[in-house]
Design an enzyme around this catalytic site. Sequence first.
Site, mmCIF file in Angstrom:
data_model
loop_
_atom_site.group_PDB
_atom_site.id
_atom_site.type_symbol
_atom_site.label_atom_id
_atom_site.label_comp_id
_atom_site.label_asym_id
_atom_site.label_seq_id
_atom_site.Cartn_x
_atom_site.Cartn_y
_atom_site.Cartn_z
ATOM 1 N N ASP A 84 0.808 -1.217 0.000
ATOM 2 C CA ASP A 84 0.000 0.000 0.000
ATOM 3 C C ASP A 84 0.843 1.271 0.000
ATOM 4 O OD1 ASP A 84 -2.544 1.235 0.093
ATOM 5 O OD2 ASP A 84 -2.366 1.550 2.254
ATOM 6 N N SER A 214 -11.114 5.132 8.482
ATOM 7 C CA SER A 214 -11.222 5.118 9.943
ATOM 8 C C SER A 214 -11.986 6.320 10.469
ATOM 9 C CB SER A 214 -9.828 5.079 10.579
ATOM 10 O OG SER A 214 -9.170 3.873 10.280
ATOM 11 N N ASN A 233 -10.272 0.933 2.749
ATOM 12 C CA ASN A 233 -9.005 0.846 3.477
ATOM 13 C C ASN A 233 -9.163 1.341 4.913
ATOM 14 O OD1 ASN A 233 -8.025 0.188 0.945
ATOM 15 N ND2 ASN A 233 -6.268 1.562 1.064
ATOM 16 N N VAL A 234 -8.637 0.543 5.842
ATOM 17 C CA VAL A 234 -8.723 0.894 7.263
ATOM 18 C C VAL A 234 -7.359 0.667 7.901
ATOM 19 C CG1 VAL A 234 -9.817 0.389 9.482
ATOM 20 C CG2 VAL A 234 -11.144 0.185 7.350
#
Length: 284
Positions: A84, A214, A233-234
């Site tokens: 990532d 988040s 995505n977290v």
Amino acid sequence: MPLTTTGELITRAAAARSAVAAFNVITLEHVEAVIAGAESARSPVVLQVSENAVKFRYGRLLPLARAAVAAAERADVPVALHLDHVQSDDLLRQAPDAGFSSVMYDAARLPYLDNLAATKAAVDWAHAQGLWIEGELGRLGGKNGEPPLDAHAPGARTDPVEAHAFVADSGVDALAVAIGSSHAMTTRTATLDHELLKRLAAALDVPLVLHGSSGVPDGELTAAVAGGIAKVNVGTALNIAMTSAIRDFLATHPEAVDSRKYLSVGREAMVRAVADIIRVLEAH
């Protein structure tokens, strides 16, 4: 079970108008917690290792990657491995041999034409290696020590017309879009631009990715999935869960010195966070 590929999971999710949760991992406890949480929710999951996480691990990709692969191969649900926010071409080229099926190449900090050129070069190389690749257009902030970005700042959000040209000219397999979230948010107060998401989904024929999740409340997440987001995505949410649980444990047990005692508490808090987030995404 054997590692699956990110492309397979995301393609299937996009076709079903659902989303796959992708969690950033830093330690082995993160890896174990993400897999345990996904198993609890009976859902596939993506393990993500960011360039910043590699820097934290003394610049070495393989130790964490090998651990993630070993854990994923023993999981009861499909697990993919994703590299990532890669900015380093050297790190990009380590991905295939480390077990990654996909990479998010991050050149969004650059002006449009430079982002396009750098991303296209990464795409050409990645596709030759059989890697699925995600790009980013728009500015989310909150990476590399930056404060979370004002998501309402002029030029921060992804323009659908520009995004259409970017996808066509770069050849990316998925696009991370800026629609109101920001990396590194510690409060869940982001409000997403669902009208913009609708326009982006109509303009693009690749899966859309939401970063900075988040800071996004449950209702906003479910609406984003319904609106076309296929990968969520977290990262920060796991760190909040882990840190809060460890802080509480050590406050109650100031005599504790065995790291297994507090790391296990932190890991279980992340397991619960992972399962909760996956269930929110599946609630749309």
